[in-house]
Design a protein around this motif. Sequence first.
Motif, mmCIF file in Angstrom:
data_model
loop_
_atom_site.group_PDB
_atom_site.id
_atom_site.type_symbol
_atom_site.label_atom_id
_atom_site.label_comp_id
_atom_site.label_asym_id
_atom_site.label_seq_id
_atom_site.Cartn_x
_atom_site.Cartn_y
_atom_site.Cartn_z
ATOM 1 N N THR A 218 0.808 -1.233 0.000
ATOM 2 C CA THR A 218 0.000 0.000 0.000
ATOM 3 C C THR A 218 0.835 1.273 0.000
ATOM 4 O OG1 THR A 218 -0.127 0.031 2.424
ATOM 5 C CG2 THR A 218 -1.853 -1.178 1.240
ATOM 6 N N PHE A 219 2.132 1.166 -0.141
ATOM 7 C CA PHE A 219 2.995 2.346 -0.051
ATOM 8 C C PHE A 219 2.756 3.290 -1.233
ATOM 9 C CE2 PHE A 219 7.018 4.724 -0.203
ATOM 10 C CZ PHE A 219 7.091 5.110 1.125
ATOM 11 N N ILE A 220 2.610 4.557 -0.934
ATOM 12 C CA ILE A 220 2.422 5.587 -1.960
ATOM 13 C C ILE A 220 3.662 6.474 -1.939
ATOM 14 C CG2 ILE A 220 1.029 7.532 -2.734
ATOM 15 C CD1 ILE A 220 -1.310 6.276 -1.127
ATOM 16 N N GLY B 224 2.361 14.340 -8.819
ATOM 17 C CA GLY B 224 3.813 14.266 -8.767
ATOM 18 C C GLY B 224 4.421 14.620 -7.421
ATOM 19 N N LYS B 225 3.614 15.076 -6.481
ATOM 20 C CA LYS B 225 4.140 15.450 -5.160
ATOM 21 C C LYS B 225 4.557 14.194 -4.398
ATOM 22 C CE LYS B 225 3.085 17.998 -0.994
ATOM 23 N NZ LYS B 225 2.125 18.800 -0.271
ATOM 24 N N GLN B 226 5.785 14.221 -3.844
ATOM 25 C CA GLN B 226 6.317 13.079 -3.102
ATOM 26 C C GLN B 226 5.708 13.059 -1.701
ATOM 27 O OE1 GLN B 226 10.573 12.898 -2.986
ATOM 28 N NE2 GLN B 226 10.588 10.901 -2.014
ATOM 29 N N VAL B 227 5.126 11.902 -1.305
ATOM 30 C CA VAL B 227 4.500 11.791 0.017
ATOM 31 C C VAL B 227 5.085 10.665 0.863
ATOM 32 C CG1 VAL B 227 2.312 12.903 -0.541
ATOM 33 C CG2 VAL B 227 2.585 10.461 -0.967
ATOM 34 N N ASN B 228 5.553 9.587 0.232
ATOM 35 C CA ASN B 228 6.167 8.459 0.955
ATOM 36 C C ASN B 228 5.364 8.057 2.187
ATOM 37 O OD1 ASN B 228 8.271 8.253 -0.852
ATOM 38 N ND2 ASN B 228 9.603 9.617 0.320
ATOM 39 N N CYS B 229 4.161 7.535 1.976
ATOM 40 C CA CYS B 229 3.324 7.144 3.108
ATOM 41 C C CYS B 229 2.521 5.894 2.783
ATOM 42 C CB CYS B 229 2.388 8.272 3.503
ATOM 43 S SG CYS B 229 1.083 8.587 2.311
ATOM 44 N N THR B 230 1.974 5.300 3.819
ATOM 45 C CA THR B 230 1.055 4.186 3.647
ATOM 46 C C THR B 230 -0.231 4.506 4.392
ATOM 47 O OG1 THR B 230 0.671 1.829 4.001
ATOM 48 C CG2 THR B 230 2.098 2.907 5.586
ATOM 49 N N PRO B 231 -1.368 4.509 3.719
ATOM 50 C CA PRO B 231 -2.632 4.812 4.387
ATOM 51 C C PRO B 231 -3.275 3.582 5.034
ATOM 52 C CG PRO B 231 -2.984 4.626 2.038
ATOM 53 C CD PRO B 231 -1.511 4.446 2.271
ATOM 54 N N ARG C 67 7.084 7.058 11.609
ATOM 55 C CA ARG C 67 7.335 8.003 10.513
ATOM 56 C C ARG C 67 8.279 7.391 9.477
ATOM 57 N NH1 ARG C 67 3.205 11.280 11.309
ATOM 58 N NH2 ARG C 67 3.301 12.370 13.275
ATOM 59 N N GLY C 68 9.276 6.629 9.941
ATOM 60 C CA GLY C 68 10.198 5.974 9.026
ATOM 61 C C GLY C 68 9.507 4.944 8.147
ATOM 62 N N LEU C 69 8.470 4.305 8.679
ATOM 63 C CA LEU C 69 7.702 3.342 7.886
ATOM 64 C C LEU C 69 6.709 4.018 6.950
ATOM 65 C CD1 LEU C 69 6.941 0.673 10.643
ATOM 66 C CD2 LEU C 69 8.439 0.382 8.659
ATOM 67 N N GLY C 70 6.519 5.317 7.109
ATOM 68 C CA GLY C 70 5.574 6.039 6.269
ATOM 69 C C GLY C 70 4.171 6.068 6.837
ATOM 70 N N ILE C 71 4.028 5.744 8.100
ATOM 71 C CA ILE C 71 2.710 5.735 8.734
ATOM 72 C C ILE C 71 2.393 7.150 9.195
ATOM 73 C CG2 ILE C 71 1.364 4.816 10.661
ATOM 74 C CD1 ILE C 71 3.188 2.314 10.477
ATOM 75 N N VAL C 72 1.261 7.675 8.760
ATOM 76 C CA VAL C 72 0.876 9.039 9.132
ATOM 77 C C VAL C 72 -0.257 9.061 10.153
ATOM 78 C CG1 VAL C 72 1.696 10.133 7.031
ATOM 79 C CG2 VAL C 72 -0.616 9.219 7.106
ATOM 80 N N ALA C 73 -1.006 7.975 10.259
ATOM 81 C CA ALA C 73 -2.103 7.908 11.231
ATOM 82 C C ALA C 73 -1.549 7.414 12.560
ATOM 83 C CB ALA C 73 -3.206 6.972 10.718
ATOM 84 N N ILE C 74 -1.058 8.351 13.371
ATOM 85 C CA ILE C 74 -0.453 8.022 14.647
ATOM 86 C C ILE C 74 -1.275 8.708 15.739
ATOM 87 C CG2 ILE C 74 1.626 8.152 16.060
ATOM 88 C CD1 ILE C 74 3.204 8.330 13.418
#
Length: 191
Positions: A140-142, A148-155, A178-185
């Motif tokens: 699921t990594f985006i 084109g905007k870089q986000v490096n996250c997984t929803p 944050r290193g794993l790209g998790i934003v829902a913390i």
Amino acid sequence: MDLSRRDFFKVSAGAVTGTALGGVAGLGASLAPTLAQAQTLRIEKAKATPSVCPYCSVGCATLVHTVGDKIVNIEGDPRSPHNEGTLCPKGAAIYQLHINPNRPTKALHRAPGATDWEVWDLDRAMDRIAALLKKTRDDTFIERLENGKQVNCTPAILSLGGATLDNEWNHIHQKLMRGLGIVAIENQARI
């Protein structure tokens, strides 16, 4: 005089306490030496190791007394400017956390579609969690949005932390998430 039941109990308790203390003081008895001896006997052969209470983020200092590899006592550290040797009720129960015979040491796993639980050791359970976390993140990594905007996250993954974690653990936990790209913390103390 109009004396309620509550007032009667207050007066009675005060009188009994005063009489008992007066009798002990009148005899010249002091409990200080007995308390000091009990404190000495309790931790006489123990090694004191400074530690931190694992509950809230205040960071109350504790002294963990060990004899060999066995914890025999945990108490507040009087040298700490935060708690000055005192602990809250949760902190005072740290010793029971370590010696509780009901403390889980294995994990229960129920496979998809199964009706029964399997008992797994903690190493196997942690390996399974790590494998599923990596698979979900990879699937699921985006890296970039459509524009084109870089986000490096997984929803697909969220992190719900405990309210009993200290600041140091929360810092490390945030770095990992944050290193794993998790934003829902989130933290259960805010929910």
